[in-house]
Design an enzyme around this catalytic site. Structure first.
Site, PDB file in Angstrom:
ATOM      1  N   ASP A  49       0.820  -1.214   0.000  1.00  0.00           N
ATOM      2  CA  ASP A  49       0.000   0.000   0.000  1.00  0.00           C
ATOM      3  C   ASP A  49       0.855   1.265   0.000  1.00  0.00           C
ATOM      4  OD1 ASP A  49      -2.616   1.420   0.432  1.00  0.00           O
ATOM      5  OD2 ASP A  49      -1.615   1.991   2.292  1.00  0.00           O
ATOM      6  N   ALA A  60       3.772   1.763  -1.247  1.00  0.00           N
ATOM      7  CA  ALA A  60       4.371   1.966  -2.569  1.00  0.00           C
ATOM      8  C   ALA A  60       3.401   2.676  -3.507  1.00  0.00           C
ATOM      9  CB  ALA A  60       4.805   0.635  -3.164  1.00  0.00           C
ATOM     10  N   HIS A 107       8.249  10.791  15.747  1.00  0.00           N
ATOM     11  CA  HIS A 107       7.841  12.110  15.268  1.00  0.00           C
ATOM     12  C   HIS A 107       7.923  13.180  16.359  1.00  0.00           C
ATOM     13  CE1 HIS A 107       6.504   9.602  12.079  1.00  0.00           C
ATOM     14  NE2 HIS A 107       5.309   9.330  12.553  1.00  0.00           N
ATOM     15  N   ARG A 115       6.378 -11.159  -3.544  1.00  0.00           N
ATOM     16  CA  ARG A 115       6.027 -12.568  -3.739  1.00  0.00           C
ATOM     17  C   ARG A 115       4.810 -12.730  -4.650  1.00  0.00           C
ATOM     18  NH1 ARG A 115       7.064 -15.875   1.803  1.00  0.00           N
ATOM     19  NH2 ARG A 115       6.990 -17.544   0.263  1.00  0.00           N
ATOM     20  N   ASP A 139      11.756   9.210   8.604  1.00  0.00           N
ATOM     21  CA  ASP A 139      10.683   9.696   9.458  1.00  0.00           C
ATOM     22  C   ASP A 139       9.982  10.742   8.613  1.00  0.00           C
ATOM     23  OD1 ASP A 139       9.064  11.175  11.191  1.00  0.00           O
ATOM     24  OD2 ASP A 139      10.396  10.881  12.902  1.00  0.00           O
ATOM     25  N   HIS A 140       8.799  10.409   8.093  1.00  0.00           N
ATOM     26  CA  HIS A 140       8.206  11.284   7.074  1.00  0.00           C
ATOM     27  C   HIS A 140       7.888  12.677   7.614  1.00  0.00           C
ATOM     28  CE1 HIS A 140       3.871  11.231   8.201  1.00  0.00           C
ATOM     29  NE2 HIS A 140       4.188  10.097   8.773  1.00  0.00           N
ATOM     30  N   ASP A 174       4.314   4.536  18.417  1.00  0.00           N
ATOM     31  CA  ASP A 174       3.907   4.883  17.063  1.00  0.00           C
ATOM     32  C   ASP A 174       4.164   6.352  16.736  1.00  0.00           C
ATOM     33  OD1 ASP A 174       2.615   4.231  14.547  1.00  0.00           O
ATOM     34  OD2 ASP A 174       0.918   5.412  15.239  1.00  0.00           O
TER      35      ASP A 174
END
Length: 479
Positions: A16, A18, A240, A46, A177-178, A235
């Site tokens: 997802d 990608a 962040h 795969r 780390d976006h 999380d």
């Protein structure tokens, strides 16, 4: 530019992330000339895809970005797919063979980026085989991009690092780390160090406190299995939130390169005061878990699919933290992050000390999402006959056209990796220091009588106890 020559090998090409983030980001880099025709991408997985299938998926994922259909079809012609089992050493021989073929075809000259968008337990397996099967090149560069989580505690992060370093040096590892790719986050350094207006007053003589809010309107959604073993601290806070704390409070680097920024962030992260008792933890933190909303239109956390009905995993966390440094002595930093709250809000508020003739603070609000911009609130006289004071905002926000032209989080960070710029990636020592702080909180919490987290209604502002965290200091949350 030689860095424009590169082969990206994407492990997790059918996932997802990608299709949602990576393919559009890479297309924008191609569209705007930051990567050239000397570029190719091997997607692995795969699933029984082939070159045509991955190109079809990529084309669908970039459809909103396409201005020129012919150019878009030229772009997807650079994509290839290899059915690949990361545990099978023989499959890396096929990967090496295809990589060498594409290197020759596109004149890439040995430049490689390996992007692993898979579960962290597969990182060491993949990197070990890349080295052992001689997939890594001697000509050009080899760089590794990995997604969080980087371990699930300090010990596992150290073990992961030990495994990765058998194949890649720290300087070759790019931990995404976006949040560090966000435009307004990258502007924190510029705001602080390129504006004497703020640089001269960024200390405990002038700042009363800082607030950081990372709130999400969504619930756990399809991440239940991961989230119930992690919770909000692992999380959101460990990565962040603590990165934002570091950027806001670090000293000015002598050199604004990756090493200079890393060392100064590490110094801050190492000086966050740890709570010295369970009593201190209870006094300075609030854990919470979302319930259903007032009309019972959504599920409570414990009723979500794949969540333990007796789960004590927190979905909300707020804390008052202090930094043990001369610059930040007695300046509290209030942090909060929660799922299924009233609205998505990602912002920072720097509250300055009130002047002697009034209790209205000046404050600077840095909005990261959903809007992007600044508000500086200043004092002036009331506009009527009253001689009191009022607060007025001076604001600047990016308009829709500005935002459309901005590089996205992943676009910016992938480009940084391509050119070998590491300032906006997380060094392992920062990861280690962050985990030390989070582990300490969780170990203290485990020693306490099992806590009953205050439930908060979905789409509310969160637990009322989080308001009390500030109110007892005579402060309030800025929204």
């Amino acid at each position: 530019m030689e860095n424009n020559r590169l082969l990206i090998t994407l492990f997790g090409a059918t996932g997802d992330l990608a299709s949602r983030k990576l393919y559009p980001a890479i297309y924008r880099l191609y569209k705007y000339g930051h990567i050239s025709n000397h570029f190719s991408l091997i997607g692995t997985g795969r699933s029984k895809w082939d070159d045509n299938k991955i190109r079809e998926v990529v084309l669908e994922s970039i459809k909103d970005e396409i201005d020129d259909k012919e150019h878009a079809h030229e772009f997807i012609s650079h994509f290839y797919y290899l059915i690949h089992d990361v545990n099978d050493a023989d499959d890396y021989s096929s990967l090496k063979e295809l990589a060498e073929k594409l290197d020759h075809q596109y004149d890439i000259q040995g430049n490689r980026i390996y992007y692993i968008s898979l579960a962290p337990n597969l990182f060491p397996i993949i990197t070990h085989n890349l080295k052992q099967q001689n997939v890594l090149t001697e000509q050009g560069f080899n760089r590794l991009i990995i997604e969080k989580p980087f371990g699930h505690d300090q010990a596992s992060a150290a073990e992961l690092q030990n495994q990765l370093e058998k194949s890649f040096d720290e300087e070759q590892i790019y931990r995404i780390d976006h949040y560090l790719g966000k435009y307004m986050v990258q502007n924190i350094k510029t705001l602080r160090f390129n504006n004497p207006l703020f640089e001269s007053i960024w200390d405990n003589q002038h700042i009363d406190h800082i607030q950081i809010t990372l709130d999400e309107e969504v619930g756990v959604e399809d991440r239940a299995e991961y989230y119930d073993t992690s919770g909000v601290l692992k999380d959101m806070i460990q990565n962040h939130m603590l990165q934002l704390v570091a950027l806001l409070t670090m000293e000015k680097p002598e050199n604004f390169d990756a090493e200079g920024i890393h060392q100064n962030k590490l110094e801050v992260l190492s000086k966050i005061q740890k709570f010295d008792s369970i009593e201190a933890l209870n006094e300075n933190t609030v854990f919470g878990q979302y319930d259903t909303d007032k009309d019972n239109t959504v599920l409570a956390y414990r009723d979500e699919e794949d969540i333990d009905p007796e789960s004590m995993t927190p979905t909300y966390f707020a804390a008052k933290i202090l930094i043990d440094s001369k610059r930040w002595e007695d300046v509290p930093i209030y942090i909060r992050s929660g799922k299924r709250v009233a609205k998505k809000a990602t912002h920072i508020v720097v509250a300055f000390k009130a002047a002697s003739n009034g209790n209205i603070e000046n404050h600077l609000k840095i909005e990261i999402a959903p809007k992007q911009g600044y508000e500086l609130h200043l004092k002036q006289n009331n506009t009527d006959y009253d001689d009191g004071l009022m607060s007025v905002p001076l604001s600047y926000y990016l308009n829709r056209e500005d935002e459309k032209s901005l590089a996205g989080d992943y676009e910016r960070l992938i480009y940084d990796c391509i050119i070998g710029q590491r300032e906006n990636f997380t060094h392992y020592e920062e990861v280690d220091a962050s985990w030390e702080f989070i582990d300490h909180i969780l170990k203290l919490a485990d020693k306490a009588t099992p806590p009953i987290y205050p439930n908060y209604a979905s789409y509310s502002i969160g637990p009322k106890e989080a308001d009390s965290l500030l109110e007892k200091d005579g402060r309030y949350w800025y929204d």
